[in-house]
Motif scaffolding. Structure first.
Motif, PDB file in Angstrom:
ATOM      1  N   MET A 239      -8.432 -41.622   7.831  1.00 43.73           N
ATOM      2  CA  MET A 239      -9.410 -40.791   8.125  1.00 43.73           C
ATOM      3  C   MET A 239      -9.212 -39.538   7.348  1.00 43.73           C
ATOM      4  SD  MET A 239     -10.147 -39.182  12.057  1.00 43.73           S
ATOM      5  CE  MET A 239     -10.927 -40.766  12.647  1.00 43.73           C
ATOM      6  N   ASN A 240     -10.274 -38.712   6.958  1.00 43.00           N
ATOM      7  CA  ASN A 240     -10.136 -37.585   6.413  1.00 43.00           C
ATOM      8  C   ASN A 240      -9.807 -36.512   7.501  1.00 43.00           C
ATOM      9  OD1 ASN A 240     -10.932 -38.375   3.487  1.00 43.00           O
ATOM     10  ND2 ASN A 240     -13.027 -38.774   4.490  1.00 43.00           N
ATOM     11  N   ILE A 241      -8.798 -35.473   7.082  1.00 42.84           N
ATOM     12  CA  ILE A 241      -8.675 -34.529   8.282  1.00 42.84           C
ATOM     13  C   ILE A 241      -8.490 -33.106   7.624  1.00 42.84           C
ATOM     14  CG2 ILE A 241      -6.953 -33.717   9.851  1.00 42.84           C
ATOM     15  CD1 ILE A 241      -7.821 -36.357  10.668  1.00 42.84           C
ATOM     16  N   VAL A 242      -9.813 -32.521   7.996  1.00 46.82           N
ATOM     17  CA  VAL A 242      -9.957 -31.050   7.288  1.00 46.82           C
ATOM     18  C   VAL A 242      -9.824 -30.102   8.501  1.00 46.82           C
ATOM     19  CG1 VAL A 242     -11.199 -31.762   5.607  1.00 46.82           C
ATOM     20  CG2 VAL A 242     -12.403 -31.169   7.630  1.00 46.82           C
ATOM     21  N   THR A 243      -9.229 -28.887   8.119  1.00 49.56           N
ATOM     22  CA  THR A 243      -8.913 -27.784   9.033  1.00 49.56           C
ATOM     23  C   THR A 243     -10.411 -26.755   8.985  1.00 49.56           C
ATOM     24  OG1 THR A 243      -6.506 -28.138   9.012  1.00 49.56           O
ATOM     25  CG2 THR A 243      -7.451 -25.972   9.805  1.00 49.56           C
ATOM     26  N   GLY A 244     -10.955 -26.492  10.014  1.00 49.12           N
ATOM     27  CA  GLY A 244     -11.990 -25.385  10.093  1.00 49.12           C
ATOM     28  C   GLY A 244     -11.625 -24.623  11.160  1.00 49.12           C
ATOM     29  N   ARG A 245     -12.725 -23.756  11.534  1.00 55.25           N
ATOM     30  CA  ARG A 245     -12.615 -22.352  12.701  1.00 55.25           C
ATOM     31  C   ARG A 245     -13.865 -22.820  13.533  1.00 55.25           C
ATOM     32  NH1 ARG A 245      -9.207 -19.024  13.260  1.00 55.25           N
ATOM     33  NH2 ARG A 245      -8.206 -19.142  11.159  1.00 55.25           N
ATOM     34  N   VAL A 256     -15.809 -24.802   7.531  1.00 53.85           N
ATOM     35  CA  VAL A 256     -14.828 -25.507   6.937  1.00 53.85           C
ATOM     36  C   VAL A 256     -14.833 -24.781   5.263  1.00 53.85           C
ATOM     37  CG1 VAL A 256     -13.991 -27.498   5.665  1.00 53.85           C
ATOM     38  CG2 VAL A 256     -14.573 -27.394   7.782  1.00 53.85           C
ATOM     39  N   GLY A 257     -13.931 -23.894   4.947  1.00 54.14           N
ATOM     40  CA  GLY A 257     -14.308 -23.292   3.664  1.00 54.14           C
ATOM     41  C   GLY A 257     -13.384 -23.630   2.409  1.00 54.14           C
ATOM     42  N   ASP A 258     -13.697 -23.447   1.357  1.00 57.58           N
ATOM     43  CA  ASP A 258     -12.759 -23.875   0.271  1.00 57.58           C
ATOM     44  C   ASP A 258     -13.267 -23.188  -0.972  1.00 57.58           C
ATOM     45  OD1 ASP A 258     -14.723 -25.448  -0.761  1.00 57.58           O
ATOM     46  OD2 ASP A 258     -13.800 -27.358   0.041  1.00 57.58           O
ATOM     47  N   GLU A 259     -12.731 -23.423  -2.230  1.00 54.22           N
ATOM     48  CA  GLU A 259     -13.405 -22.676  -3.466  1.00 54.22           C
ATOM     49  C   GLU A 259     -14.842 -23.060  -3.476  1.00 54.22           C
ATOM     50  OE1 GLU A 259     -10.952 -23.742  -6.674  1.00 54.22           O
ATOM     51  OE2 GLU A 259      -9.086 -22.722  -5.792  1.00 54.22           O
ATOM     52  N   GLU A 260     -15.426 -24.068  -3.103  1.00 56.87           N
ATOM     53  CA  GLU A 260     -16.902 -24.425  -3.488  1.00 56.87           C
ATOM     54  C   GLU A 260     -17.567 -23.735  -2.278  1.00 56.87           C
ATOM     55  OE1 GLU A 260     -17.877 -28.400  -4.772  1.00 56.87           O
ATOM     56  OE2 GLU A 260     -15.728 -28.844  -4.796  1.00 56.87           O
ATOM     57  N   GLY A 261     -17.089 -23.135  -1.347  1.00 48.70           N
ATOM     58  CA  GLY A 261     -17.940 -22.523  -0.436  1.00 48.70           C
ATOM     59  C   GLY A 261     -17.625 -22.842   1.053  1.00 48.70           C
ATOM     60  N   LEU A 264     -20.775 -25.250   7.292  1.00 46.36           N
ATOM     61  CA  LEU A 264     -20.790 -25.213   8.987  1.00 46.36           C
ATOM     62  C   LEU A 264     -21.227 -26.608   9.348  1.00 46.36           C
ATOM     63  CD1 LEU A 264     -22.875 -22.132   9.827  1.00 46.36           C
ATOM     64  CD2 LEU A 264     -20.570 -22.498  10.044  1.00 46.36           C
ATOM     65  N   PHE A 265     -20.276 -27.285  10.170  1.00 44.64           N
ATOM     66  CA  PHE A 265     -20.615 -28.572  10.427  1.00 44.64           C
ATOM     67  C   PHE A 265     -20.697 -28.668  11.966  1.00 44.64           C
ATOM     68  CE2 PHE A 265     -17.606 -29.548   7.061  1.00 44.64           C
ATOM     69  CZ  PHE A 265     -17.702 -30.856   6.529  1.00 44.64           C
ATOM     70  N   ARG A 266     -22.116 -28.753  12.087  1.00 42.54           N
ATOM     71  CA  ARG A 266     -22.589 -28.421  13.617  1.00 42.54           C
ATOM     72  C   ARG A 266     -22.284 -29.625  14.443  1.00 42.54           C
ATOM     73  NH1 ARG A 266     -25.001 -23.771  13.539  1.00 42.54           N
ATOM     74  NH2 ARG A 266     -25.750 -22.949  11.856  1.00 42.54           N
ATOM     75  N   THR A 267     -22.297 -29.058  15.717  1.00 46.72           N
ATOM     76  CA  THR A 267     -21.606 -29.961  16.655  1.00 46.72           C
ATOM     77  C   THR A 267     -22.823 -30.532  17.755  1.00 46.72           C
ATOM     78  OG1 THR A 267     -21.109 -28.235  18.298  1.00 46.72           O
ATOM     79  CG2 THR A 267     -19.328 -29.181  16.578  1.00 46.72           C
ATOM     80  N   GLY A 268     -22.790 -31.381  18.240  1.00 42.39           N
ATOM     81  CA  GLY A 268     -23.897 -31.979  19.235  1.00 42.39           C
ATOM     82  C   GLY A 268     -23.622 -31.742  20.474  1.00 42.39           C
ATOM     83  N   LEU A 285     -10.876 -31.374  11.946  1.00 42.75           N
ATOM     84  CA  LEU A 285     -11.970 -32.177  12.174  1.00 42.75           C
ATOM     85  C   LEU A 285     -11.682 -33.423  11.421  1.00 42.75           C
ATOM     86  CD1 LEU A 285     -15.044 -32.458  12.514  1.00 42.75           C
ATOM     87  CD2 LEU A 285     -15.473 -31.538  10.425  1.00 42.75           C
ATOM     88  N   GLY A 286     -11.933 -34.550  11.945  1.00 41.63           N
ATOM     89  CA  GLY A 286     -11.531 -36.039  11.439  1.00 41.63           C
ATOM     90  C   GLY A 286     -12.920 -36.631  11.126  1.00 41.63           C
TER      91      GLY A 286
END
Length: 369
Positions: A239-245, A256-261, A264-268, A285-286
């Motif tokens: 699983m891909n695990i990324v850290t966001g706020r 979720v931010g990085d050098e490419e911008g 926004l991962f919108r939630t249900g 976020l997995g």
């Protein structure tokens, strides 16, 4: 056949705690796989069940009997080892019947048992050969035949396929599963290979550092991992695990931010309920590789889907699928797309994300929300 019950099992080697309060209840006829990284304690736990290691505290029960102080020969178990453990100077027939001879079983009964298991395992033509004349797969069949003639209550397998090449490992995996379906014997199987675990088990115990992190069906383990360790260990690719706020921008989302911008991962509604009150907090976020794929791949509500654009770093064709490696949130992520998607490293690709399949993990505890 028999149930196997482990209650508060601890094992120490000197001051080092190897097994730490394990509780497991394995049903009669069940196929349970102990899986985990090297050094997690899975083989030690199997040896405790077999009686090859004494436990420091706790209880092991096979059927109705507490077997803490019962020697291995009296536990009515049969064990198949990684190294096969065959006698090199004895024929296949002699290897299979050796234990029966030491127990004084009549020769006619030995012959009948050998005939039965050799037909079951398709090794009739090998009975007069010695182990040095056999391939790795054939030796493993002989080791299984030696276990079968004991007619045990419980089969124990300690990484039996790890010495085989990839093709033979898949073939033998199928044979082990067929064998269990025919015999219906309680089986406990140790492996570090999570594909073996997923394909063989009725239930999986995922182990780490002497603990059982999660015990459930393959579907439960894969779809609802209890924590970050299980999420990252089970699955290939993992699983891909990324850290966001957590942010509130016309509804709760994970930024979720990085050098490419920033994305926004919108939630249900269900995910938003878990995040309510966590605004401003970090969250993990997995996303499994098949959760991030080419546009149009998902059968899901439009509200659960959205498209992100990222530069592809690596393209890995596997035949039925192509893995695309890209950067997300400053870490390497993998997406699974169809092979027809023609993309080269360095090109921008439009990925479709199914947020209904996304998993959320607490950044402090690592537990799934």
């Amino acid at each position: 056949m028999a149930r196997v019950e482990l209650s508060k099992v601890w094992k120490k080697f000197g001051p080092v705690e190897v097994i730490k309060g394990v509780d497991l209840s394995i049903d009669d006829g069940e196929f349970v796989v102990l899986v985990g990284p090297s050094g997690c304690g899975k083989s030690t736990l199997l040896n405790i069940i077999a009686g090859l290691e004494t436990l420091t505290s706790g209880e092991v029960r096979i059927g109705d009997q507490v077997v803490n102080d019962v020697p291995p020969r009296n536990r009515n178990i049969a064990m198949v080892f990684q190294s096969y453990a065959l006698y090199p100077t004895k024929t296949v027939r002699e290897n299979i019947t050796f234990g029966m001879q030491t127990r004084g079983i009549a020769e006619s009964e030995q012959n009948q048992a050998v005939s039965g298991v050799s037909q079951l395992l398709h090794i009739e033509q090998l009975l007069d050969r010695k182990p040095g004349q056999l391939s790795g797969g054939q030796r493993q069949r002989v080791a299984m035949g030696r276990a079968l003639v004991r007619n045990p209550d419980v089969f124990l397998f300690d990484e039996p396929l790890s010495n085989l090449d990839a093709k033979l490992r898949i073939e033998m995996r199928t044979e082990v599963k067929k064998l269990h379906l025919r015999l219906g014997k309680t089986t406990i199987y140790v492996t570090h290979d999570q594909i073996e675990a997923m394909t063989l088990a009725s239930r999986i115990a995922v182990m780490d550092n002497g603990h059982v992190r999660q015990f459930g069906t393959p579907e439960e383990i894969y779809e609802n991992p209890v924590d970050l360790f299980v999420a990252g260990f089970m699955g290939s690719p993992s699983m891909n695990i990324v850290t966001g706020r957590v942010v509130d921008e016309n509804g709760l989302a994970i930024a979720v931010g990085d050098e490419e911008g920033t994305i926004l991962f919108r939630t249900g509604p269900e995910q938003a309920a878990k995040l309510r009150g966590r605004e401003g907090e970090e969250i993990h976020l997995g996303l499994r590789p098949e959760t991030i794929t080419h546009v149009g791949a998902h059968e899901a509500h439009d509200s659960d889907l959205f498209v992100i654009e990222r530069v592809v770093d690596v393209v890995e064709p596997t035949g039925p699928d192509t893995m695309l490696v890209f950067t997300l949130g400053g870490v390497e992520a993998i997406a699974r797309v169809r092979p027809e998607e023609r993309v080269k490293p360095g090109e921008m690709f439009r990925f479709e994300v199914n947020m209904a399949k996304a998993k959320l993990f607490d950044s402090r505890t690592g537990l799934r929300l």
